[in-house]
Design an enzyme around this catalytic site. Structure first.
Site, PDB file in Angstrom:
ATOM      1  N   LYS B 118       0.806  -1.223   0.000  1.00  0.00           N
ATOM      2  CA  LYS B 118       0.000   0.000   0.000  1.00  0.00           C
ATOM      3  C   LYS B 118       0.835   1.266   0.000  1.00  0.00           C
ATOM      4  O   LYS B 118       0.403   2.287  -0.541  1.00  0.00           O
ATOM      5  CB  LYS B 118      -0.943  -0.016   1.195  1.00  0.00           C
ATOM      6  N   GLY B 167     -10.483  -5.114   5.572  1.00  0.00           N
ATOM      7  CA  GLY B 167     -10.691  -4.676   6.951  1.00  0.00           C
ATOM      8  C   GLY B 167      -9.793  -5.370   7.960  1.00  0.00           C
ATOM      9  O   GLY B 167      -9.803  -5.045   9.139  1.00  0.00           O
ATOM     10  N   LYS B 238     -17.708  -3.994   3.840  1.00  0.00           N
ATOM     11  CA  LYS B 238     -18.848  -3.399   3.145  1.00  0.00           C
ATOM     12  C   LYS B 238     -20.095  -4.258   3.333  1.00  0.00           C
ATOM     13  O   LYS B 238     -20.020  -5.478   3.280  1.00  0.00           O
ATOM     14  CB  LYS B 238     -18.531  -3.300   1.649  1.00  0.00           C
ATOM     15  N   GLU B 276     -10.174   2.400  -5.108  1.00  0.00           N
ATOM     16  CA  GLU B 276     -11.025   2.863  -4.018  1.00  0.00           C
ATOM     17  C   GLU B 276     -10.612   4.267  -3.606  1.00  0.00           C
ATOM     18  O   GLU B 276      -9.417   4.549  -3.457  1.00  0.00           O
ATOM     19  CB  GLU B 276     -10.904   1.914  -2.822  1.00  0.00           C
ATOM     20  N   GLU B 289      -6.818   2.625  -2.130  1.00  0.00           N
ATOM     21  CA  GLU B 289      -6.061   1.466  -2.583  1.00  0.00           C
ATOM     22  C   GLU B 289      -6.651   0.979  -3.893  1.00  0.00           C
ATOM     23  O   GLU B 289      -7.776   1.344  -4.249  1.00  0.00           O
ATOM     24  CB  GLU B 289      -6.103   0.344  -1.541  1.00  0.00           C
ATOM     25  N   ASN B 291      -7.679  -2.490  -5.829  1.00  0.00           N
ATOM     26  CA  ASN B 291      -7.887  -3.927  -5.710  1.00  0.00           C
ATOM     27  C   ASN B 291      -7.678  -4.548  -7.073  1.00  0.00           C
ATOM     28  O   ASN B 291      -8.410  -4.257  -8.016  1.00  0.00           O
ATOM     29  CB  ASN B 291      -9.281  -4.223  -5.177  1.00  0.00           C
ATOM     30  N   ARG B 293      -8.235  -7.256  -8.678  1.00  0.00           N
ATOM     31  CA  ARG B 293      -9.032  -8.482  -8.839  1.00  0.00           C
ATOM     32  C   ARG B 293     -10.472  -8.082  -9.058  1.00  0.00           C
ATOM     33  O   ARG B 293     -10.812  -6.914  -9.004  1.00  0.00           O
ATOM     34  CB  ARG B 293      -8.954  -9.296  -7.548  1.00  0.00           C
ATOM     35  N   ARG B 339     -25.055  -7.789   1.102  1.00  0.00           N
ATOM     36  CA  ARG B 339     -24.312  -9.027   1.366  1.00  0.00           C
ATOM     37  C   ARG B 339     -25.014  -9.774   2.497  1.00  0.00           C
ATOM     38  O   ARG B 339     -24.973  -9.342   3.642  1.00  0.00           O
ATOM     39  CB  ARG B 339     -22.884  -8.715   1.788  1.00  0.00           C
TER      40      ARG B 339
END
Lengths: 174, 501
Positions: B118, B167, B238, B276, B289, B291, B293, B339
């Protein structure tokens, strides 16, 4: 048959006479049947039909306790007849509200750290044990001021839900 | 037409099934892998072949690079799709896949490496002209150094794992007295989750929104597919994602998209990725950051842009151009994802385990269920708590909210506690429905998380329970059972009690 139904510390009087059900004086037409091959019950109440997950409480210890789970929220319900309710009143059994002086695992998991020692005084909100489950560390905290009487787990131990992790004696410095 | 190739899906759960579906639609065969507890899982049954890769703990199966490579070889797969989580952002994995002569569905290992660290990612982005949050510009090595950095950037600060994500290894620190403890906790969590305990500090921006930009890049083009707002989070996980965001105008979308594309170009990105950002109330945004993927929440972008991101990933990995038309793109309608996890609101949202005994998934217009659970599945503590993703699409946000309420009422899961009740409350909440949210929304609104009974149901619940008890008594033989014995004993106790008065 007259029943006393306790939900969230509220008591409702429910009389069942066939499909005529009286709830605290109000009459409804209601019918309950099983939904075959599922843990659901079909409840028809004043013309509305509902499919709700509904079963006897697994640790009900016999009669009266049901878990009703409409719309993803689980309700613990106790249904007593007049006689059983009278016994409750006389013996005071069933009132299990007195604070338990132990910290129990709220879920199965792996003990990562124990942050207290026997004899140590702790304050409300203080971290006691760190438990890992589903790749997250969860810090379990003291709910009130107390003194640690015994630590029943060690880091690395796998614990089941409800297992006692730490015992307290009452109040700080007790 | 005969399938022209095979793809090894190096994952489990809903994302494995999602990838298998995309493979089949692309005319490819899919090879599943499974740990000992996933033998009967849906992703295994839907794949064209399946390979056992070890024991239940991920460290003995889904995280073992050699076994995944061996599984691809033995099954004749030419491509490996990592999904999300597990090995999805491990450059060593991408390297190993390449070294084995196989194709990796994702960016080059160099891009994973650049964004996976990061602090390095921040440097890359700052150089590409993308705004970043002030921070330690590298890992902090000891509490004293951390104190100095925190003083310089000002409290509150955030401690984050250098190799982090999802997280894990993250802590917010309000003042100097909490810093040492937070460093230790974050480092320990990071060590366990990523095998790397190094952490860094950054300024904690109060009440920002989490808004991220979807990137798609092939050999010729690097484009963005707008934003997703993921501000409703709990402990940095999230819970609700939507596209578009109420806080993003077409101008802001263009600016954020341009920044994300610049970042992706800077690291030579290929495939699907996500930048993000924290979006402050004044419209300023900061890179968080990238991601490298597919994201859990890729679905809401698919719904509003009409793009199948996983199929595009497969096309790009096979050297084909993306099928997204060139020219200006704009979101159409509104999409929201919830979710559904095995987290129990009546037990402080802690994970719940059990066997799925009944499942009714929502359906009808504009509703999508991306899940892999089925009746009989054991929900264990070995993997994350995601049971399925409930996604809706509607012409506007208001209609999407209503559709989600309707869909949530249709969902039934029996056997494991879920956060369904939380979502039902959230979608009735005025502030949420206005879009008045930020990443601390749920910190302030713990009341939505706690298991609260819908008062309007109390009479119906009482009737149901009384009828159930009444029926149970009628069907029971009138001999003395355990209950009768207990009742008699209680009568005796009561009598003695009275006599002793």
């Amino acid at each position: 048959m007259k029943y006393f139904v306790t939900i969230d510390d509220r008591e409702l009087e429910v009389t069942v006479e066939g499909d005529r059900v009286t709830v605290d004086g109000t009459v409804v037409r209601a019918e309950l049947t099983a939904v075959p091959g599922t843990p659901l019950k079909q409840l028809t109440i004043d013309g509305k039909t509902l499919h709700w997950p509904m079963e006897r409480a697994p640790d009900g210890g016999g009669g009266g306790r049901w878990v009703v789970a409409p719309l993803g929220e689980s309700w613990d319900v106790e249904v007593l007849d007049e006689r059983a309710r009278h016994i409750r009143r006389l013996t005071g059994s069933g009132q299990r509200k007195s604070g338990e002086n132990v910290l129990k695992a709220p879920m199965p998991g792996l003990v990562v750290r124990v942050e207290v020692e026997p004899g140590q005084a702790v304050v409300a909100g203080q971290g006691i044990v760190v438990l890992e489950a589903m790749k997250m560390e969860n810090e379990l905290r003291a709910s009130a001021a107390a003194t640690v009487a015994a630590v029943r787990v060690v880091p690395g131990a796998t614990v089941e839900k409800g297992e006692v992790l730490v015992e307290y004696s009452l109040g700080p410095g007790a | 037409m005969r399938p022209v190739g095979r793809v090894l899906v190096a994952n489990r759960g809903e994302i494995a099934l999602r990838i298998i579906r995309a493979c089949h639609e692309e005319g490819l065969e899919a090879v599943a892998v499974y740990s000992s507890v996933d033998r009967g899982a849906q992703h295994v049954a839907q794949a064209d072949a399946a390979v056992a890769i070890g024991g239940a703990p991920a460290a003995e199966s889904y995280l073992v690079i050699d076994r995944l490579i061996a599984a691809a070889r033995s099954s004749g797969a030419e491509l490996i799709h990592p999904g999300y989580g597990f090995l999805a952002e491990r450059a060593e994995f991408a390297d190993a896949v390449a070294a084995a002569g196989l194709g990796y569905v994702g960016p080059p290992a160099s891009a994973i490496r650049a964004m996976g660290n990061k602090t390095e990612a921040r440097r890359w982005m700052a150089e590409a002209g993308v705004p970043v949050v002030p921070g330690s510009d590298g890992p902090v090595h000891d509490p004293a150094e951390a104190q100095r950095v925190a003083q310089r950037i000002g409290y509150p600060v955030m401690v984050k794992a250098v190799a982090g994500g999802g997280g894990k290894g993250m802590r917010v620190v309000a003042g100097p007295e909490e810093l040492a403890g937070a460093l230790q906790a974050a480092a320990s969590e990071a060590e366990k989750a990523f095998g790397d305990s190094s952490v860094y500090l950054e300024k904690f921006i109060e009440r920002p929104r989490h808004v991220e930009i979807q990137i798609l890049a092939d050999e010729h083009r690097t484009i963005h597919l707008g934003e997703r707002e993921c501000s409703v989070q709990r402990r940095h996980q999230k819970l609700v994602e939507e596209a578009p965001s109420v806080a993003v105008s077409p101008e802001l979308r263009a600016a954020m998209g341009k920044a994300a594309v610049a970042g992706a170009l800077a690291v030579g990105y290929r495939g699907a990725g996500t930048c993000e950002f924290l979006l402050a109330a004044d419209g300023s945004f900061y890179f968080l950051e990238m991601n490298t993927r597919i994201q859990v929440e890729h679905t809401v972008t698919e719904m509003v842009y009409g793009v199948d991101l996983v199929r595009e990933q497969l096309r790009i990995a096979r050297g084909q151009p993306m099928s997204v038309p060139s020219g200006p793109l704009a979101p159409h309608g509104w999409s929201i994802e919830c979710r559904i996890t095995s987290e129990d609101p009546s037990n402080e949202m802690l994970p719940s385990t059990g066997t799925v005994r009944y499942l009714r998934t929502p359906g009808g217009p504009g509703v999508r269920w991306d899940g892999a659970i089925q009746v009989g599945d054991e929900i264990t503590l070995y993997y994350d708590s995601l049971l399925g993703k409930l996604i809706v699409w509607a012409p506007d946000r208001e209609a999407a909210l209503g559709r989600m309420r309707r869909a949530l009422d249709e969902l039934i899961v029996v056997g494991v506690a879920t956060n369904q009740g939380f979502y039902r409350r959230l979608f009735q909440d005025e502030a949420f429905c206005r879009g008045d949210i930020d990443i601390q929304f749920l910190d302030r609104r713990q009341d939505l998380l706690a298991g609260v009974h819908d008062e309007s149901l109390i009479v119906t619940v009482a009737v149901a329970a009384a009828l159930a008890e009444d029926q149970a008594r009628r069907s029971r033989a009138p001999t003395v059972g355990a209950d009768g014995w207990r009742a008699r004993k209680a009568w005796l106790q009561a009598a003695r009690h009275e006599a002793l008065r």
